[in-house]
Design a protein around this motif. Structure first.
Motif, PDB file in Angstrom:
ATOM      1  N   PRO A 178       9.814  12.973  -1.774  1.00 29.81           N
ATOM      2  CA  PRO A 178       8.895  12.275  -0.864  1.00 29.81           C
ATOM      3  C   PRO A 178       9.532  11.805   0.442  1.00 29.81           C
ATOM      4  O   PRO A 178       8.835  11.650   1.443  1.00 29.81           O
ATOM      5  CB  PRO A 178       8.427  11.079  -1.709  1.00 29.81           C
ATOM      6  CG  PRO A 178       8.520  11.558  -3.120  1.00 29.81           C
ATOM      7  CD  PRO A 178       9.732  12.437  -3.150  1.00 29.81           C
ATOM      8  N   VAL A 179      10.841  11.584   0.454  1.00 25.11           N
ATOM      9  CA  VAL A 179      11.499  11.179   1.697  1.00 25.11           C
ATOM     10  C   VAL A 179      11.361  12.276   2.756  1.00 25.11           C
ATOM     11  O   VAL A 179      11.265  12.001   3.949  1.00 25.11           O
ATOM     12  CB  VAL A 179      12.984  10.832   1.434  1.00 25.11           C
ATOM     13  CG1 VAL A 179      13.764  10.684   2.732  1.00 25.11           C
ATOM     14  CG2 VAL A 179      13.078   9.537   0.624  1.00 25.11           C
ATOM     15  N   VAL A 180      11.341  13.543   2.319  1.00 23.41           N
ATOM     16  CA  VAL A 180      11.129  14.644   3.262  1.00 23.41           C
ATOM     17  C   VAL A 180       9.758  14.512   3.923  1.00 23.41           C
ATOM     18  O   VAL A 180       9.604  14.724   5.132  1.00 23.41           O
ATOM     19  CB  VAL A 180      11.249  16.005   2.554  1.00 23.41           C
ATOM     20  CG1 VAL A 180      10.897  17.151   3.510  1.00 23.41           C
ATOM     21  CG2 VAL A 180      12.653  16.196   2.010  1.00 23.41           C
ATOM     22  N   SER A 203       0.828  -1.213   0.000  1.00 26.75           N
ATOM     23  CA  SER A 203       0.000   0.000   0.000  1.00 26.75           C
ATOM     24  C   SER A 203       0.861   1.262   0.000  1.00 26.75           C
ATOM     25  O   SER A 203       0.522   2.258  -0.646  1.00 26.75           O
ATOM     26  CB  SER A 203      -0.942   0.001   1.214  1.00 26.75           C
ATOM     27  OG  SER A 203      -0.215   0.093   2.418  1.00 26.75           O
ATOM     28  N   THR A 204       2.010   1.223   0.704  1.00 27.93           N
ATOM     29  CA  THR A 204       2.888   2.396   0.737  1.00 27.93           C
ATOM     30  C   THR A 204       3.584   2.593  -0.604  1.00 27.93           C
ATOM     31  O   THR A 204       3.795   3.729  -1.040  1.00 27.93           O
ATOM     32  CB  THR A 204       3.925   2.248   1.873  1.00 27.93           C
ATOM     33  OG1 THR A 204       3.261   1.894   3.095  1.00 27.93           O
ATOM     34  CG2 THR A 204       4.682   3.548   2.096  1.00 27.93           C
ATOM     35  N   LEU A 205       3.932   1.500  -1.273  1.00 25.97           N
ATOM     36  CA  LEU A 205       4.489   1.607  -2.621  1.00 25.97           C
ATOM     37  C   LEU A 205       3.488   2.263  -3.564  1.00 25.97           C
ATOM     38  O   LEU A 205       3.830   3.172  -4.337  1.00 25.97           O
ATOM     39  CB  LEU A 205       4.862   0.227  -3.157  1.00 25.97           C
ATOM     40  CG  LEU A 205       6.282  -0.285  -2.943  1.00 25.97           C
ATOM     41  CD1 LEU A 205       6.404  -1.718  -3.434  1.00 25.97           C
ATOM     42  CD2 LEU A 205       7.306   0.620  -3.639  1.00 25.97           C
ATOM     43  N   PHE A 206       2.248   1.801  -3.510  1.00 20.76           N
ATOM     44  CA  PHE A 206       1.221   2.334  -4.412  1.00 20.76           C
ATOM     45  C   PHE A 206       0.978   3.820  -4.150  1.00 20.76           C
ATOM     46  O   PHE A 206       0.967   4.639  -5.079  1.00 20.76           O
ATOM     47  CB  PHE A 206      -0.080   1.548  -4.242  1.00 20.76           C
ATOM     48  CG  PHE A 206      -1.230   2.133  -5.004  1.00 20.76           C
ATOM     49  CD1 PHE A 206      -1.337   1.960  -6.373  1.00 20.76           C
ATOM     50  CD2 PHE A 206      -2.202   2.887  -4.352  1.00 20.76           C
ATOM     51  CE1 PHE A 206      -2.394   2.513  -7.081  1.00 20.76           C
ATOM     52  CE2 PHE A 206      -3.255   3.451  -5.054  1.00 20.76           C
ATOM     53  CZ  PHE A 206      -3.353   3.260  -6.418  1.00 20.76           C
ATOM     54  N   VAL A 207       0.786   4.181  -2.875  1.00 16.64           N
ATOM     55  CA  VAL A 207       0.516   5.578  -2.548  1.00 16.64           C
ATOM     56  C   VAL A 207       1.730   6.450  -2.863  1.00 16.64           C
ATOM     57  O   VAL A 207       1.596   7.546  -3.416  1.00 16.64           O
ATOM     58  CB  VAL A 207       0.115   5.706  -1.067  1.00 16.64           C
ATOM     59  CG1 VAL A 207       0.074   7.168  -0.649  1.00 16.64           C
ATOM     60  CG2 VAL A 207      -1.237   5.053  -0.830  1.00 16.64           C
ATOM     61  N   SER A 215      -4.053   5.289   1.302  1.00 19.92           N
ATOM     62  CA  SER A 215      -4.414   6.685   1.095  1.00 19.92           C
ATOM     63  C   SER A 215      -3.413   7.579   1.811  1.00 19.92           C
ATOM     64  O   SER A 215      -3.000   7.267   2.930  1.00 19.92           O
ATOM     65  CB  SER A 215      -5.825   6.954   1.623  1.00 19.92           C
ATOM     66  OG  SER A 215      -6.173   8.306   1.469  1.00 19.92           O
ATOM     67  N   LEU A 216      -3.004   8.654   1.200  1.00 16.19           N
ATOM     68  CA  LEU A 216      -2.139   9.716   1.723  1.00 16.19           C
ATOM     69  C   LEU A 216      -0.748   9.225   2.110  1.00 16.19           C
ATOM     70  O   LEU A 216       0.248   9.601   1.509  1.00 16.19           O
ATOM     71  CB  LEU A 216      -2.799  10.420   2.904  1.00 16.19           C
ATOM     72  CG  LEU A 216      -2.092  11.707   3.366  1.00 16.19           C
ATOM     73  CD1 LEU A 216      -2.025  12.729   2.259  1.00 16.19           C
ATOM     74  CD2 LEU A 216      -2.775  12.283   4.598  1.00 16.19           C
TER      75      LEU A 216
END
Length: 402
Positions: free
Chosen positions: A278-280, A119-123, A182-183
């Motif tokens: 996105p790492v930030v 799910s984290t990969l997809f988002v 999500s998010l």
């Protein structure tokens, strides 16, 4: 292990630390009724390695009504312990030895971790790297830095709790990650403390270890994130016709880290058609979760820390938390412009106010030995709350017209 407590240490092996008057073996759990000959929490710390070698976790219970030698309902009945001294009628404590989990692969933990990674990969790919996953599904793996950063921060936080609990001999599960497509891709991670918490010191160490470990990981992730090049926002996204956008506001700690990185001349400023790496954002999420976990209420980390420092007065502190959150929500409702979708950030604090009220009603954790905490840990607790405030911003995000 026999499963009946027959291989647990004998009362004679506790000589000099715990005076055993009676023993009860029920469903594999062994209770040694009697009196500690040293400070109660020191008795547990001294005997824990010995019980661990036999495959047992150890805790201490107060006995408000000492059992008699012929007490019914035990299997076998409570009986005077060979070599023990004293009468069961004068007992105030029970050492409780419980068989440890025999081990094996924790399939539920593994399954939830795999689902959360997915799910984290997809988002991450679709929302933060702007990858058209439906058209180019294999590019989803380009979001791996976001996944490592996000789950690394959450996992290290929970492993901090896990390590502290194991150090104090408290039975605890491995982290359960919670997938949420999500998010963020996840709603966080939790561990389940199954054993009794022996003392305020153990309660404090378990409570504070998660936020401190998680903050170290969060700072490291944020530092790395600000050194990475910003992400270009595709034209299809900038001109996609969205009616509103979400702006995230940085807490003081993130502002300080960004200022430090820019002072070193590392990293690239974000341009008009770009977004931070996105790492930030994974670092931002780590700070936000840290602040929420440090709310001094109920079973949250902050509740554990305050309960360990001030004892039963923690309930007074916890009772004020929902009111503070509702007051913040009301202030923002009255002072902020109405968002384009009808509700704003004030609803976040209303939600957490309701949640805090429920947790305050449920009450905090109660250590078996409720002795005052040492000054060194109390100072560390205050410093931890200071770090938590550095992770706070009253308006973490706002919804604006695009």
């Amino acid at each position: 292990m026999s499963g009946h407590g027959d291989d647990a240490p004998s009362p004679d092996e506790l000589t000099g630390v715990f005076r055993v008057a009676a023993v009860d073996r029920t469903d594999g759990t062994v209770r040694y009724f009697g009196e500690p000959l040293v400070r109660p929490d020191a008795a547990v710390e001294t005997l824990r390695p010995q019980f661990a070698q036999s495959g047992y976790s150890l805790s201490l219970e107060r006995q408000p009504t000492p059992p008699s030698a012929g007490q019914s309902g035990s299997n076998p009945p409570v009986r005077p312990a060979g070599g023990g001294v004293g009468s069961p009628r004068t007992q105030q404590y029970a050492l409780v030895a419980e068989p440890k989990d025999s081990g094996g692969i924790p399939w539920l933990n593994v399954g939830l971790l795999v689902a959360t990674v997915a799910s984290t990969l997809f988002v991450g790919a679709s929302s933060w790297y702007y990858i058209p996953v439906a058209d180019q599904p294999l590019r989803i793996f380009e979001a791996w830095p976001f996944v490592v950063a996000m789950l690394g921060v959450l996992g290290i936080h929970e492993l901090g709790h896990y390590a502290a609990a194991r150090y104090h001999g408290v039975d605890v599960t491995l982290p359960y990650f919670i997938p949420f497509p999500s998010l963020l891709g996840t709603m966080g991670a939790v561990i389940n403390i199954r054993g009794r918490i022996p003392s305020r010191r153990a309660l404090f160490d378990i409570g504070v270890a998660g936020p401190l470990a998680g903050l170290v990981a969060t700072v490291a992730v944020t530092l790395v994130g600000f050194t990475l090049d910003p992400i270009s926002v595709p034209q299809r996204v900038r001109e996609g016709g969205s009616q509103y956008a979400i702006n995230f506001h940085d807490p003081l700690l993130m502002q300080a880290i960004e200022g430090f990185v820019r002072t070193l001349g590392v990293g690239t400023a974000v341009g008009p058609a770009e977004a931070v790496h996105p790492v930030v954002f994974a670092g931002w999420a780590g700070m936000f979760f840290t602040f929420l976990n440090l709310l001094p209420v109920g079973q949250l980390d902050g509740g554990h820390i305050v309960r360990a420092i001030v004892g039963q007065r923690q309930e007074t502190v916890a009772a004020a938390v929902p009111g503070g959150l509702f007051a913040l929500a009301g202030f923002l409702y009255l002072t902020q412009d109405a968002p384009p979708i009808g509700f704003g950030v004030w609803t976040l604090w209303v939600f957490w106010g309701l949640l805090a009220a429920g947790m305050a009603y449920a009450g905090p954790a109660s250590p078996t030995v409720d002795e005052p905490l040492d000054r060194r840990r109390a100072v560390l607790g205050v410093a931890t709350f200071g770090l938590g405030l550095a992770c706070f911003t009253p308006i973490p995000f706002e919804i604006v017209a695009a």
